[in-house]
Design a protein around this motif. Structure first.
Motif, PDB file in Angstrom:
ATOM      1  N   GLY A  29       1.117  -1.105  -0.322  1.00 11.39           N
ATOM      2  CA  GLY A  29      -0.076  -0.264   0.085  1.00 11.39           C
ATOM      3  C   GLY A  29       0.822   1.508   0.119  1.00 11.39           C
ATOM      4  N   TYR A 246     -11.020  12.822  -3.984  1.00  8.74           N
ATOM      5  CA  TYR A 246     -11.793  12.352  -4.755  1.00  8.74           C
ATOM      6  C   TYR A 246     -12.652  13.708  -5.513  1.00  8.74           C
ATOM      7  CZ  TYR A 246     -12.983   7.860  -2.961  1.00  8.74           C
ATOM      8  OH  TYR A 246     -12.975   6.822  -2.561  1.00  8.74           O
ATOM      9  N   MET A 260       0.219  12.251   1.630  1.00  9.97           N
ATOM     10  CA  MET A 260      -0.194  10.983   2.655  1.00  9.97           C
ATOM     11  C   MET A 260       1.557  10.234   2.891  1.00  9.97           C
ATOM     12  SD  MET A 260      -2.781  12.110   4.056  1.00  9.97           S
ATOM     13  CE  MET A 260      -2.087  10.175   5.497  1.00  9.97           C
TER      14      MET A 260
ATOM     15  N   ALA B 115      -3.294   6.807   4.288  1.00 10.22           N
ATOM     16  CA  ALA B 115      -1.580   6.687   3.353  1.00 10.22           C
ATOM     17  C   ALA B 115      -2.261   5.004   2.401  1.00 10.22           C
ATOM     18  CB  ALA B 115      -0.743   6.534   3.837  1.00 10.22           C
ATOM     19  N   ILE B 116      -2.442   4.499   3.255  1.00  9.15           N
ATOM     20  CA  ILE B 116      -2.750   2.588   2.987  1.00  9.15           C
ATOM     21  C   ILE B 116      -3.760   2.272   2.527  1.00  9.15           C
ATOM     22  CG2 ILE B 116      -2.393   0.524   3.345  1.00  9.15           C
ATOM     23  CD1 ILE B 116      -0.616   1.775   6.324  1.00  9.15           C
ATOM     24  N   MET B 118      -5.741   4.980   0.408  1.00  8.84           N
ATOM     25  CA  MET B 118      -5.671   5.517  -0.709  1.00  8.84           C
ATOM     26  C   MET B 118      -4.345   4.432  -2.022  1.00  8.84           C
ATOM     27  SD  MET B 118      -4.722   9.187   0.073  1.00  8.84           S
ATOM     28  CE  MET B 118      -6.634  10.433   0.836  1.00  8.84           C
ATOM     29  N   GLY B 119      -3.459   4.368  -1.070  1.00 12.36           N
ATOM     30  CA  GLY B 119      -2.339   3.409  -2.232  1.00 12.36           C
ATOM     31  C   GLY B 119      -3.378   2.110  -2.783  1.00 12.36           C
ATOM     32  N   MET B 120      -3.894   1.783  -1.620  1.00 10.97           N
ATOM     33  CA  MET B 120      -4.180   0.240  -2.103  1.00 10.97           C
ATOM     34  C   MET B 120      -5.378   0.094  -3.112  1.00 10.97           C
ATOM     35  SD  MET B 120      -1.982  -2.016  -0.775  1.00 10.97           S
ATOM     36  CE  MET B 120      -2.802  -3.604  -1.239  1.00 10.97           C
ATOM     37  N   HIS B 121      -5.956   1.444  -3.283  1.00 15.01           N
ATOM     38  CA  HIS B 121      -7.121   2.190  -4.457  1.00 15.01           C
ATOM     39  C   HIS B 121      -7.161   1.277  -5.162  1.00 15.01           C
ATOM     40  CE1 HIS B 121     -10.050   4.284  -6.480  1.00 15.01           C
ATOM     41  NE2 HIS B 121     -10.873   3.100  -4.572  1.00 15.01           N
ATOM     42  N   LEU B 122      -6.399   1.804  -6.087  1.00 13.97           N
ATOM     43  CA  LEU B 122      -5.842   1.059  -7.407  1.00 13.97           C
ATOM     44  C   LEU B 122      -5.818  -0.794  -7.705  1.00 13.97           C
ATOM     45  CD1 LEU B 122      -4.017   3.853  -9.263  1.00 13.97           C
ATOM     46  CD2 LEU B 122      -6.494   2.615  -9.312  1.00 13.97           C
ATOM     47  N   THR B 123      -4.816  -1.134  -6.912  1.00 13.77           N
ATOM     48  CA  THR B 123      -4.477  -2.496  -6.573  1.00 13.77           C
ATOM     49  C   THR B 123      -5.620  -3.150  -6.403  1.00 13.77           C
ATOM     50  OG1 THR B 123      -2.440  -2.028  -5.842  1.00 13.77           O
ATOM     51  CG2 THR B 123      -3.154  -4.237  -5.774  1.00 13.77           C
ATOM     52  N   MET B 124      -6.337  -2.598  -5.136  1.00 16.82           N
ATOM     53  CA  MET B 124      -8.290  -3.222  -5.335  1.00 16.82           C
ATOM     54  C   MET B 124      -8.755  -3.836  -5.579  1.00 16.82           C
ATOM     55  SD  MET B 124      -7.290  -4.494  -1.424  1.00 16.82           S
ATOM     56  CE  MET B 124      -8.662  -4.209  -0.035  1.00 16.82           C
ATOM     57  N   ILE B 139      -9.264  -4.534   4.754  1.00 18.34           N
ATOM     58  CA  ILE B 139      -8.421  -3.323   4.891  1.00 18.34           C
ATOM     59  C   ILE B 139      -8.851  -2.942   6.539  1.00 18.34           C
ATOM     60  CG2 ILE B 139     -10.698  -2.121   4.103  1.00 18.34           C
ATOM     61  CD1 ILE B 139      -6.926  -1.549   3.448  1.00 18.34           C
ATOM     62  N   ILE B 210     -13.419   4.672   1.694  1.00 21.24           N
ATOM     63  CA  ILE B 210     -12.659   4.335   0.546  1.00 21.24           C
ATOM     64  C   ILE B 210     -12.612   2.872  -0.515  1.00 21.24           C
ATOM     65  CG2 ILE B 210      -9.856   4.363  -0.169  1.00 21.24           C
ATOM     66  CD1 ILE B 210      -9.746   6.681   1.045  1.00 21.24           C
TER      67      ILE B 210
END
Lengths: 292, 267, 341
Positions: A29, A246, A260, B115-116, B118-124, B139, B210
């Protein structure tokens, strides 16, 4: 022998699932967040979004207010929490009172925020009581304590929620503490403050640092409470990040990621320093006690 | 004389704790069953269950109540599944890299989860885990797992290894020993873990928003829009519901534990 | 022969817990394993139970090699210092625990029958439905004993099971336990650091120090004729004179003025203090020329600081009695060693 080798691998085997979860989420992440934050167009340096970030007054104000809220709420919770723990431990041998002190832990943060709103809003309960007592003539005379630019409401929410956490973490320390030292200190003429400084502080200090760290970092990165009790300007960092994330056409997404990632780096650095410091204090103190 | 002074101090502290920690929740509850209680009345003059009726007539609410409980219970169960072995290993074994492992397991509470997420969003999204309850459950492990490991490790630390050895010399294997001796003896830690994890899961808004993409509607998802609504009694009722859920969870938990002990307790 | 240790050792890289231990235990015998704390006796017991592995050597129980068998598979039960009764189970449920799982699994009816039977034997059948925290310390240890015996173990190991009890209770329960074990014909190894307890409990005594058995024998033999200085110091009472041991029972006190002709062997001593026990008077006597102190019973009256003669029979007679080769070091050798250390 193969069986002894297997035994020595056992703990790693037991830890594997937890480590996988942490690696997958935190490692991956954070990696993708960092990657998105340096996704720049042709001709821009890789740190372009970070550069943008620090030129953004919105961000700097958000950083300032976030640190203010995190520091004040954590420090106050810690001081009150320690003060309450040392009295409660001395007063109550049984642990029934613990349930009362821990009650707020059962309440989600945003519900705590609502409670603060209910009590401290200009139309809230304290305002009503003040009116009934004749201290004010109308709602607008009541000081602005929620949705205020100083984030007083947010701070109050965190204090109410985190005092029980402080008690929870410090209680074992106080229960293990050898109270005979206190008797020694008192017979030598020490008052309450001297006792705390000389007897309790060395035990409480490392755990307090750790608790401070956990709470500080949590408040810095938590979205739930400031989203309800904050104001449009300045926003706290998590709320700002969520907004940017968003915003239309995702134009500010790299900026949100950069912010972040920056916050994570600050948190990690703080964690590293505080934990190292606590560790060093602990070992030095242990050594001194052995010498004594 | 001294005795009385101590009694008095105890009474003062007890009252103080109640006023500070419990009374605000009671006011919230009264608000939810009041009728037309508004500024500048310091107490309501009429009571009604109207707000609760409004809430439960809302089909969205009962649906999301179900989703919330499903997520919370799953998160608790998965936490037990992976945190119990980890905590056991950290408490019972000494091995290379223990300090590093402990630090790693603390990571999720030292790094902002936002932070995590948001970072994971696309991967998920790519893994097909967004907009689905599975993704939300996964999550939610993030802010809960470090606490679960910590509380359980403290529980194992307090439990002497003698108990397990006593069981072994009486002829019980490791697995039997775990279920018939270790589990009953760490019930307090299991309870703390379960409630803590459930409450943390219940408190997640931004992670669910998210990763759930607005499609997995847990209670917080519909609470936030409610917050500034004009119907104060309903918001209060909704808030009380959040306080009641962990208590209900605890009651069910205790019943399950009672049942479990009953099953393993045979002469 | 029920248990045999053959050259058993437990060695870590930088520490030897015990080394080359050999012992044979007959069926129905109670062996007291006595020694100072840290001598390796508890680790040895844990190794016999299978909770700890030995580095080398063999452990035979009932004629079978048990060296690499897991604890739960061995026909051995270890009783710890604490009763360790499972707090979530009643007394009866605790006692029948060993019959519920694993190799000794029995049907419910038989479990209850045997459990109640054993509770009757330890005289606690009325408390079968209680929980452990409702019982006294002594009662808890009796339940623990019943729980250990229900699986009919070939061997019971007791690791200082009375050390958590108060002294008075301790005295009464150990006699009770000994009689009980004898009546049931149980083979047992009993670990203690208390000399008196070791003598009361054991048919034979194994004295352990520095990871070795210093002497194994009947209580009286070990007490009267200790094999070496370590054993004498730990287990016996008396004087070493000219490299021989003289039991305290063979010593007598005489006033300096009233020496008898027969008191050919004597040393000069000084009364340090006195105490009364079992209706008799005992004196702590220091003997400067031997640089030793000893407790001697006497019917004569002496005052503190009074000079006396400590009289004893010829040590050579003692040595002949035992018929053993002496391995005593002389006092001077001992001193030399101390200096070289």
């Amino acid at each position: 022998m193969s069986s002894s080798k297997l035994t020595s691998l056992k703990p790693y085997f037991y830890l594997l699932p937890s480590l996988l979860v942490v690696f997958f989420f935190v490692g991956y992440g954070l990696y993708s967040a960092a990657k998105s934050s340096v996704a720049v167009e042709e001709g821009q340096p890789f740190y372009y979004h970070y550069q943008q970030l620090f030129q953004e007054g919105v961000f700097l104000n958000a950083l300032a207010v976030s640190i203010w809220v995190a520091f004040i709420s954590t420090a106050v919770s810690l001081v009150i929490g320690i003060w309450m723990t040392r009295h409660l431990v001395r007063l109550f041998k049984q642990d029934h009172w613990k349930f009362i002190a821990w009650f707020p832990m059962l309440i989600p943060h945003f519900v705590a925020a609502y409670i603060v709103f209910l009590l401290f809003a200009p139309s809230g309960w304290f305002s009503s009581v003040a009116f009934q007592s004749g201290w004010l003539e109308n709602m607008s005379q009541f000081p602005l304590l929620v949705n205020d630019p100083y984030y007083i409401g947010v701070i109050l929410t965190y204090i109410w929620k985190e005092i029980p956490f402080v008690i929870l973490m410090l209680l074992p320390v106080y229960q293990e503490m050898d109270m005979r030292y206190e008797d020694v200190s008192r017979t030598l003429g020490g008052n309450g403050w001297t006792v705390f400084k000389t007897v309790e502080f060395p035990w409480v200090w490392p755990v307090s640092l750790e608790v401070f760290l956990i709470l500080f970092v949590f408040v810095l990165g938590a979205f739930e409470v400031p989203a309800l009790l904050g104001v449009t300007y300045p926003k706290m960092i998590p709320v700002l990040a969520y907004d940017w994330f968003y915003q239309a056409a995702w134009v500010n997404r790299p900026l949100a990621h950069a912010m972040m990632v920056f916050l994570s780096a600050v948190s990690l650095a703080a964690a590293f320093f505080i934990l190292t410091f606590a560790q060093r204090w602990r070992s030095r103190w242990a050594m001194r006690r052995e010498e004594a | 004389m001294i005795f009385n002074r101590k009694k008095a101090a105890q009474a003062v502290w007890f009252t103080g704790c109640i006023l500070l920690f419990v009374a605000p929740v009671v006011i919230m509850f009264i608000k939810s069953v009041s009728f037309g209680w508004s500024w500048p009345e310091w107490r309501p003059d009429q009571f009604s269950l109207r707000a609760w009726e409004v809430m439960f007539r809302d089909p969205a609410l009962s649906r999301s109540l179900y989703v919330t409980v499903a997520v919370g219970v799953s998160v608790v169960l998965i936490n037990f599944l992976i945190a119990v072995p980890s905590a056991y290993a950290l408490s019972r074994f000494s091995f290379k890299g223990k300090g590093v492992v402990e630090a790693l397991l603390m990571m999720p509470i030292l790094i902002p989860v936002l932070a995590i997420a948001m970072g994971m969003h696309l991967t998920m999204i790519r893994l097909g885990l967004t907009d689905r309850i599975t993704g939300v459950i996964l999550i939610h492990l993030l802010p809960t797992l470090p606490y679960a490991v910590r509380v359980l490790k403290a529980g194992f630390d307090r439990l002497s290894f003698d108990w397990e050895e006593q069981s072994a010399v009486l002829g019980a294997g490791r697995w039997t020993t775990f279920w018939t001796v270790v589990v009953p003896l760490i019930i307090p830690s299991l309870r703390s873990t379960a409630v803590l994890v459930f409450v943390i899961s219940l408190s997640q808004y931004v992670l669910t928003a998210i990763i759930g993409g607005g499609k997995v509607l847990t209670l917080p998802m519909i609470y936030y829009p409610y917050f500034n609504s004009a119907d104060e009694a309903v918001v209060a009722g909704f808030s009380v519901l959040f306080a009641l859920l962990p208590i209900a969870f605890l009651i069910v938990w205790e019943a399950v534990i009672k049942g479990y002990l009953f099953v393993i307790r045979k002469p | 022969m029920l248990m045999k240790l053959e050259n058993v050792s437990k060695v870590f890289a930088d520490l030897t817990v015990f080394q080359h231990l050999n012992i044979e235990v007959n069926r129905g015998d109670i062996i007291s394993l006595v020694g100072p704390s840290g001598c390796g006796k508890s680790t040895l017991l844990r190794s016999i139970a299978g909770l700890s592995r030995v580095s080398s050597g063999k452990i035979y129980i009932d004629g079978k090699d048990m060296t690499s068998i897991k604890a739960e598979q061995r026909p051995v039960v270890l009783m710890f210092q604490q009763p360790l009764l499972f707090p979530h189970l009643t007394i009866l449920e605790n006692v029948t625990y060993g019959l519920k799982y694993g190799k000794n699994k029995k049907a419910k009816k038989e479990r209850i029958e045997r459990g109640m039977n054993l509770l009757e034997k330890v005289e606690l059948e009325k408390l079968s439905g209680r929980y452990p925290n409702q019982l006294s310390g002594g009662q808890q240890q009796r339940v623990a004993l019943a729980r250990a015996l229900i699986v009919n173990p070939s061997l019971v190991l007791l690791d200082e099971p009375f050390s958590s009890l108060d002294p008075e209770l301790r005295t009464s329960i150990r006699t009770w336990v000994r009689d009980f074990l004898k009546r049931e014909g149980v083979t047992a190894v009993f670990v203690t650091h208390d000399r008196e307890e070791a003598m009361i409990m054991g048919d034979r005594i194994a004295v352990m120090k520095d990871g070795k058995f210093q002497q194994i024998g009947a209580p009286e033999e070990v007490y009267q004729h200790p094999d070496n200085e370590e054993v004498a110091e730990m287990f016996s009472e008396g004087l070493y004179v000219e490299g021989r041991f003289i039991s305290a029972g063979k010593l007598s006190l005489r006033p300096v003025s009233r020496l008898l002709a027969s008191d050919s062997q004597k040393a000069e001593g000084i009364i340090q203090s006195k105490f009364f026990k079992y209706g008799l008077t005992f004196y702590h006597v220091h003997i400067p020329e031997l640089n030793q102190s000893v407790v001697i019973q006497s019917n004569s009256k002496f005052n503190d600081k009074e000079a006396v003669h400590v009289c004893y029979k010829r040590p050579s007679v003692e040595a002949c009695d035992t018929g053993k080769k002496s391995n005593w070091r002389t006092q001077s050798q001992k001193n030399e060693q101390k200096i070289s250390r």
